[in-house]
Scaffold this motif. Structure first.
Motif, short mmCIF file in Angstrom:
data_model
loop_
_atom_site.label_atom_id
_atom_site.label_comp_id
_atom_site.label_asym_id
_atom_site.label_seq_id
_atom_site.Cartn_x
_atom_site.Cartn_y
_atom_site.Cartn_z
N GLY A 96 3.66 3.42 9.28
CA GLY A 96 2.82 2.24 9.04
C GLY A 96 3.60 1.14 8.36
N TRP A 97 4.40 1.51 7.36
CA TRP A 97 5.21 0.54 6.64
C TRP A 97 6.22 -0.14 7.58
N ILE A 98 6.89 0.65 8.40
CA ILE A 98 7.85 0.09 9.35
C ILE A 98 7.16 -0.88 10.31
N THR A 99 5.98 -0.52 10.76
CA THR A 99 5.21 -1.40 11.66
C THR A 99 4.91 -2.73 11.00
N VAL A 100 4.49 -2.68 9.74
CA VAL A 100 4.19 -3.92 9.00
C VAL A 100 5.44 -4.79 8.90
N LEU A 103 6.04 -6.35 12.30
CA LEU A 103 5.05 -7.39 12.62
C LEU A 103 5.26 -8.65 11.78
N LEU A 104 5.72 -8.48 10.56
CA LEU A 104 5.96 -9.64 9.70
C LEU A 104 7.36 -10.22 9.88
N ASN A 105 8.19 -9.54 10.70
CA ASN A 105 9.56 -9.99 10.96
C ASN A 105 10.30 -10.24 9.65
N THR A 106 10.64 -9.16 8.96
CA THR A 106 11.22 -9.28 7.62
C THR A 106 12.64 -9.82 7.61
N LYS A 107 13.19 -10.16 8.73
CA LYS A 107 14.52 -10.79 8.76
C LYS A 107 14.34 -12.21 9.30
N ASN A 108 15.05 -13.15 8.69
CA ASN A 108 14.98 -14.49 9.27
C ASN A 108 16.07 -14.63 10.33
N GLU A 109 16.17 -15.79 10.94
CA GLU A 109 17.10 -15.96 12.06
C GLU A 109 18.56 -15.81 11.66
N TYR A 110 18.90 -15.94 10.38
CA TYR A 110 20.28 -15.80 9.95
C TYR A 110 20.56 -14.39 9.44
N ASN A 111 19.62 -13.49 9.64
CA ASN A 111 19.77 -12.09 9.26
C ASN A 111 19.91 -11.88 7.76
N ILE A 112 19.35 -12.79 6.98
CA ILE A 112 19.34 -12.64 5.53
C ILE A 112 18.04 -11.93 5.17
N ASN A 113 18.16 -10.89 4.39
CA ASN A 113 16.96 -10.13 4.03
C ASN A 113 16.01 -10.94 3.17
N SER A 119 2.34 -1.60 2.47
CA SER A 119 1.28 -1.39 3.46
C SER A 119 0.26 -0.40 2.92
N ILE A 120 -0.99 -0.65 3.27
CA ILE A 120 -2.09 0.26 2.97
C ILE A 120 -2.83 0.45 4.28
N ASP A 121 -3.00 1.69 4.69
CA ASP A 121 -3.68 2.00 5.94
C ASP A 121 -4.81 2.96 5.65
N MET A 122 -6.04 2.49 5.79
CA MET A 122 -7.19 3.37 5.59
C MET A 122 -7.67 3.81 6.95
N SER A 126 -7.74 9.77 6.08
CA SER A 126 -6.82 9.60 4.94
C SER A 126 -6.51 8.13 4.73
N ILE A 127 -5.88 7.88 3.60
CA ILE A 127 -5.37 6.54 3.32
C ILE A 127 -3.89 6.70 3.02
N GLN A 128 -3.08 5.80 3.56
CA GLN A 128 -1.63 5.82 3.36
C GLN A 128 -1.21 4.57 2.61
N VAL A 129 -0.30 4.75 1.67
CA VAL A 129 0.26 3.63 0.92
C VAL A 129 1.78 3.77 0.98
N ALA A 130 2.47 2.66 1.25
CA ALA A 130 3.93 2.69 1.28
C ALA A 130 4.46 1.32 0.85
N TYR A 131 5.56 1.35 0.09
CA TYR A 131 6.20 0.11 -0.32
C TYR A 131 7.63 0.39 -0.72
#
Length: 187
Positions: A96-100, A103-113, A119-122, A126-131
Motif C-alpha cells: 500500500g505504501w509503495i502504491t501511494v 501515485l504521488l510520484n515521489t520523484k521530480n523530473e530531475y530525480n531529486i528525492n 499510508s493508511i489503508d482501512m 484490517s487496517i494497515q499503516v506504513a511510513y
C-alpha cells in the motif's frame, strides 16, 4: 487493464463457486489482452489479504489450495504454488505504501528525492499503516527502482480485526452500542 471482482476470496469458505466467480472473468479478460504466444510464460500472482488471514488456518489453507488448483486447471498462465498465497499484514502495508508513493510520484523530473508520504489503508478485515522512518526498530527495508535504486526504511503494521467490516461486527454485537442513543434497539 483493470479487472475488479466484487466477491472476496474469503467467500470461498462458504460458497463453492466463489473461486470460479472471481477468477473466470479475470482469466478471460487477461487472456484476451495478452498475446497468445506469451500466455504460457505469463505468471499469475494471487496474494490474499486480511480477509483470509482472519479465517482459521485450516480454512485459509483450503482456500489457497482450491484457488491454486482452479487456476492451474483453468488458466493458460504459468501458475506456481508459491505465487498463490496469503501475504503478511506487513507486506500488505508495504505494498500500500509503495502504491501511494507511485501515485504521488515521489520523484521530480530531475530525480531529486522529495519526502515520501505515509499510508493508511482501512480494509474490510484490517487496517494497515506504513511510513518512512529514521528509526531502526520495527522497520522493513524497501528497495524501489525507477531510473536508479533507492532504499527506504519503512515502518509497517497491520492490525487484524480493525477493518470496517470487522469493527461493525463488534459494534453491532454488544448489548449497549456506544454509537447509538441509550435504549436504541437494533435487529
Amino acid at each position: 487493464i483493470v479487472i475488479k471482482s466484487h466477491t472476496p476470496l474469503s467467500k470461498a469458505a462458504t460458497d463453492i463457486n466463489a473461486i470460479s466467480d472471481i477468477f473466470k472473468p479475470i482469466i478471460t479478460k487477461a487472456s484476451q489482452s495478452i498475446p497468445a504466444s506469451f500466455l504460457p510464460d505469463t505468471k499469475m500472482y494471487i496474494y490474499a489479504t486480511a480477509g483470509l488471514r482472519i479465517l482459521p488456518k485450516s480454512t485459509q489453507n483450503e482456500i489457497i489450495k482450491k484457488t491454486y488448483d482452479y487456476l492451474f486447471e483453468n488458466s493458460p498462465f504459468k501458475i506456481l504454488k508459491k505465487n498463490v498465497r496469503i501475504m503478511s499484514g506487513a507486506e500488505e502495508a508495504i505494498y500500500g505504501w509503495i502504491t501511494v508513493q507511485h501515485l504521488l510520484n515521489t520523484k521530480n523530473e530531475y530525480n531529486i528525492n522529495i519526502p515520501t508520504s505515509g499510508s493508511i489503508d482501512m480494509g474490510g478485515a484490517s487496517i494497515q499503516v506504513a511510513y518512512e522512518t529514521k528509526s531502526r526498530r520495527n522497520i522493513h527495508r524497501v528497495l524501489i527502482t525507477d531510473s536508479h535504486t533507492k532504499s527506504y526504511s519503512v515502518f509497517a503494521i497491520s492490525m487484524l480485526g480493525l477493518g470496517v467490516n470487522e469493527a461493525m461486527k463488534r459494534i453491532l454485537n454488544v448489548d449497549e452500542n456506544p454509537c447509538f442513543p441509550k435504549g436504541y434497539i437494533s435487529d
